[in-house]
Design a protein around this motif. Structure first.
Motif, mmCIF file in Angstrom:
data_model
loop_
_atom_site.group_PDB
_atom_site.id
_atom_site.type_symbol
_atom_site.label_atom_id
_atom_site.label_comp_id
_atom_site.label_asym_id
_atom_site.label_seq_id
_atom_site.Cartn_x
_atom_site.Cartn_y
_atom_site.Cartn_z
ATOM 1 N N PRO A 132 0.777 -1.220 0.000
ATOM 2 C CA PRO A 132 0.000 0.000 0.000
ATOM 3 C C PRO A 132 0.813 1.275 0.000
ATOM 4 O O PRO A 132 0.275 2.339 -0.175
ATOM 5 C CB PRO A 132 -0.824 -0.120 1.291
ATOM 6 N N ARG A 133 2.075 1.204 0.248
ATOM 7 C CA ARG A 133 2.882 2.403 0.203
ATOM 8 C C ARG A 133 4.291 2.025 -0.189
ATOM 9 O O ARG A 133 4.679 0.871 -0.174
ATOM 10 C CB ARG A 133 2.915 3.103 1.559
ATOM 11 N N ASN A 137 -10.611 -3.060 0.985
ATOM 12 C CA ASN A 137 -10.103 -1.685 1.028
ATOM 13 C C ASN A 137 -11.171 -0.713 1.506
ATOM 14 O O ASN A 137 -11.237 0.431 1.070
ATOM 15 C CB ASN A 137 -9.593 -1.264 -0.356
ATOM 16 N N THR A 138 -12.012 -1.165 2.430
ATOM 17 C CA THR A 138 -13.141 -0.365 2.883
ATOM 18 C C THR A 138 -12.975 0.150 4.310
ATOM 19 O O THR A 138 -13.846 0.854 4.807
ATOM 20 C CB THR A 138 -14.429 -1.199 2.834
ATOM 21 N N CYS A 139 -11.876 -0.194 4.968
ATOM 22 C CA CYS A 139 -11.706 0.078 6.408
ATOM 23 C C CYS A 139 -12.843 -0.540 7.212
ATOM 24 O O CYS A 139 -13.229 -0.039 8.271
ATOM 25 C CB CYS A 139 -11.585 1.578 6.689
ATOM 26 N N TRP A 183 -0.332 0.672 7.780
ATOM 27 C CA TRP A 183 -0.631 1.543 6.653
ATOM 28 C C TRP A 183 -2.079 2.013 6.744
ATOM 29 O O TRP A 183 -2.829 1.596 7.611
ATOM 30 C CB TRP A 183 -0.401 0.790 5.334
ATOM 31 N N ASP A 184 -2.465 2.844 5.813
ATOM 32 C CA ASP A 184 -3.838 3.321 5.739
ATOM 33 C C ASP A 184 -4.740 2.176 5.305
ATOM 34 O O ASP A 184 -4.589 1.627 4.216
ATOM 35 C CB ASP A 184 -3.913 4.474 4.733
ATOM 36 N N CYS A 185 -5.698 1.797 6.154
ATOM 37 C CA CYS A 185 -6.513 0.618 5.855
ATOM 38 C C CYS A 185 -7.388 0.804 4.625
ATOM 39 O O CYS A 185 -7.869 -0.175 4.057
ATOM 40 C CB CYS A 185 -7.373 0.230 7.059
ATOM 41 N N SER A 186 -7.593 2.045 4.175
ATOM 42 C CA SER A 186 -8.425 2.257 2.987
ATOM 43 C C SER A 186 -7.646 2.087 1.696
ATOM 44 O O SER A 186 -8.240 1.916 0.632
ATOM 45 C CB SER A 186 -9.035 3.662 3.017
ATOM 46 N N SER A 187 -6.328 2.105 1.764
ATOM 47 C CA SER A 187 -5.528 1.939 0.550
ATOM 48 C C SER A 187 -4.707 0.674 0.582
ATOM 49 O O SER A 187 -4.167 0.268 -0.436
ATOM 50 C CB SER A 187 -4.599 3.147 0.364
ATOM 51 N N GLY A 188 -4.630 0.002 1.731
ATOM 52 C CA GLY A 188 -3.748 -1.130 1.938
ATOM 53 C C GLY A 188 -4.258 -2.458 1.436
ATOM 54 O O GLY A 188 -3.950 -2.863 0.338
ATOM 55 N N PRO A 189 -5.076 -3.087 2.194
ATOM 56 C CA PRO A 189 -5.578 -2.721 3.512
ATOM 57 C C PRO A 189 -4.613 -3.159 4.606
ATOM 58 O O PRO A 189 -3.810 -4.059 4.404
ATOM 59 C CB PRO A 189 -6.883 -3.485 3.608
#
Length: 491
Positions: free
Chosen positions: A5-6, A430-432, A459-465
Motif C-alpha cells: 500500500p505504500r 479496502n473499505t476500512c 498503513w492506511d486501511c483504505s488503501s492497503g488494507p
C-alpha cells in the motif's frame, strides 16, 4: 496484494534550509556515567517537515540488539528513516536496529536518521529509553521486560498433506489461520532496510495474541540472491540471516512461517504492468527463469530440515493479462518457457517445484492460480507433478476481485478443495471495514479451510488494507474483524 500500500521512497517537498542542530544534552545529576546517552539533532528544517538524527551510546554491558523510544510533543510524525527500523504509534517513536547494526558493545555508538513532518514548534523530545532503560540520567539499567502472555514454546508443527487436509506429524488436521507480514519484498530493493517495522519478540507476540497460528512472509529474490543492484547490507547473507532469524522467532511462538516469493526479476511492460523496471521492484506476471529457480533452490536448501516452514511459490501470477487465451495462460503458468506477451523467459510452477525437490526439501508448497491468485478454475487440470505429494492450492480474495462471493467460491473453489488442501493466502478489503472478510472467513470456516489476512503493517486501511494501527497489535476498523474472529474460534 499486487503492490504494497505504500512505498518508503518518499519525496521531500519544499525548500530545505540547513539550520543549527538542536541537540539534547547529556544530563547527569552526580557526574556518573549514565547507562546510555542519546544525542538528538534537527539537522535541517522546512515549512512542513524536518530531518533529524539520533546518536546512541551504550555505557553498560554489550547488547546484541537495541530499541530506542521517545515521544514527540509537537505533533511531529516520522515519514522515512534509515540505519534503523522506524515506527510510530501516536506520539511514541521507536527505532530498532537493522540486522547489521544490532551489536552495540560497551562504549560503542550507533547513529540513525529520519525525515519527519511537523507544524508549529517542532519541540525536541526530552526523554529517551534504550531497551527500556532511561538514557542521559544517572540510573541503573533496568532489564528489558519479558513479554507477558503465551510464552515462546517452539511448538510450530511439522506439516504435510494428507488427502484434502494439512496435518501435523501426528496426523491431526491443522488449519493455517493468520496474517501476512509485508516488508521483506520491498524494503531491501528500495534500499531502506529488510523489514518494515519491528519483528522482535514483542512484535511476534502481538500476532500470537490475536490467536493467529501462521505468518506469511513475502520475500524478494534479488535480495535473497544478493544481486549487485541491492545494497550489500540488505542483500545475500545479511538478508538470508534476517529471514532465518524471523522464521525462528515466528516458530518459537508456535506460528507457521510461510515463505513467499513476492517480487522477482524480469521486464514486463504489457497489460496490467506494475512497473517497467527489469529488477524485482513490483509484481511481475510470472517468475523468471534466470533467477527464480535459483532462489527456490537456495531457500529450500536453507529450510529443508524444517518441516514447519511452508513455501508459497509465487505471490500473484497474472499471465492471463499478457496472453491471448486462457489455455495459453495456464500452460505458461505450469510449464513456463517463452510465454506469449511476456518478454523474458518464464519459470513455470513445475520448474519451481522441481527446484525445491531437487534441493532435497519435502516442505509443503502453496501455488496460487491466475488473475493474481484469484482464479483457480483450471488449477486441478494444470496441477504440477510433485514426488513428495505436498502441494496446496492458494487463493487470494479481496472485495474488489472477480471471484469474491459465495457463488463463485462454490463453483470455482469448492471443487479444488474437494481434492487438495486450499489456503487463502491473502484475504482483505479496502473499505476500512470487515464485511467482506467476515463473509470469506465464514465460507472457509464452514469447510475447514485456511486463510490469512493482509496485512500486519501500519498503513492506511483504505488503501492497503492494513490490519493494525501500531505494532503492539491495535487493530484498525478492518483488522478488528479478523482479530475478533480468530480470538473467538481459538479462545
Amino acid at each position: 496484494m499486487r503492490h504494497p500500500p505504500r512505498s518508503v521512497l518518499l519525496a521531500v517537498t519544499g525548500a530545505a534550509a540547513l539550520v543549527g542542530a538542536a541537540l539534547v544534552p547529556v544530563v547527569s545529576a552526580s557526574g556518573a556515567t549514565p547507562a546510555c546517552t542519546v544525542q538528538y539533532a534537527v539537522t535541517s528544517q522546512w515549512d512542513t517537515g524536518f530531518q533529524g538524527s539520533v546518536t546512541i551510546t551504550n555505557n553498560v554491558a554489550a547488547m546484541s540488539s537495541w530499541s530506542l523510544s521517545f515521544d514527540f510533543a509537537g505533533g511531529q510524525e516520522v515519514t522515512q528513516g534509515w540505519n534503523a527500523k522506524w515506527s510510530q504509534s501516536g506520539t511514541t517513536v521507536t527505532a530498532t536496529n537493522e540486522s547489521w547494526n544490532g551489536s552495540l558493545g560497551t562504549g560503542a555508538s550507533v547513529s540513525a536518521g529520519f525525515l519527519g513532518s511537523s507544524s508549529g514548534s517542532n519541540a525536541v523530545p526530552t526523554m529517551f529509553k534504550l531497551n527500556g532503560t532511561t538514557c542521559n540520567v544517572d540510573a541503573e539499567p533496568t532489564p528489558t521486560p519479558t513479554p507477558t502472555g503465551p510464552p515462546a514454546t517452539g511448538s510450530a508443527p511439522a506439516l504435510h498433506v494428507s488427502g484434502t487436509k494439512l496435518v501435523d506429524a501426528g496426523g491431526a488436521a491443522h488449519r493455517l489461520l493468520g496474517v501476512n507480514r509485508s516488508g521483506g519484498e520491498f524494503m531491501c530493493v528500495q534500499g531502506y532496510g529488510i523489514w518494515d517495522g519491528p519483528v522482535d519478540d514483542a512484535a511476534i507476540k502481538a500476532i500470537a495474541d490475536w490467536k493467529a497460528n501462521a505468518v506469511r512472509i513475502p520475500l524478494n529474490e534479488e535480495c535473497w540472491l544478493g544481486l549487485s543492484n541491492i545494497k550489500p547490507e540488505y542483500a545475500g547473507a545479511n538478508y538470508i540471516d534476517a529471514v532465518k532469524e524471523l522464521v525462528t522467532r515466528v516458530e518459537s511462538y508456535g506460528l507457521t512461517p510461510i515463505l513467499d516469493l513476492h517480487w522477482s526479476y524480469g521486464q514486463y511492460t504489457g497489460n496490467s504492468s506494475g512497473c517497467s523496471d527489469v529488477h524485482a521492484t513490483c509484481q511481475k506476471p510470472m517468475p523468471d527463469a534466470q533467477y527464480a529457480p535459483s532462489f527456490w533452490s537456495s531457500v529450500a536448501g536453507a529450510f529443508k530440515d524444517d518441516q514447519a516452514a511452508v513455501f508459497d511459490l509465487f505471490n500473484e501470477p497474472y499471465p492471463d493479462r499478457a496472453t491471448s487465451t486462457t489455455a495459453q495462460a495456464w500452460q505458461c503458468w505450469r510449464d513456463g518457457g517463452t510465454c506469449p506477451g511476456i518478454g523474458y523467459e518464464v519459470a513455470g510452477m513445475q520448474d519451481l517445484v522441481d527446484s525445491i525437490r531437487g534441493a532435497g526439501a519435502r516442505n509443503v508448497i502453496m501455488i496460487g492460480g491466475l488473475a493474481y491468485s484469484n482464479d483457480l478454475s483450471q488449477w486441478l487440470t494444470y496441477k504440477p507433478t510433485d514426488p513428495a505429494g505436498n502441494l496446496v492450492a492458494a487463493y487470494h480474495g479481496y472485495n474488489f476481485n472477480t471471484c469474491a462471493d459465495a457463488s463463485c467460491w462454490n463453483s470455482a473453489l469448492a471443487p479444488v478443495a474437494a481434492q487438495v488442501p486450499l489456503v487463502a493466502g491473502e484475504i482483505g478489503e479496502n473499505t476500512c471495514s470487515h464485511a467482506f472478510v467476515d463473509q470469506a472467513m465464514k465460507w472457509f470456516d464452514d469447510r475447514g479451510l485456511s486463510y490469512l489476512g493482509w496485512t500486519w503493517n501500519t498503513w492506511d486501511c483504505s488503501s492497503g488494507p492494513s490490519l493494525i494501527s501500531d505494532y503492539s497489535g491495535t487493530p484498525t476498523a478492518y483488522g478488528a474483524g479478523l482479530r475478533d474472529h480468530l480470538q473467538a474460534i481459538n479462545p
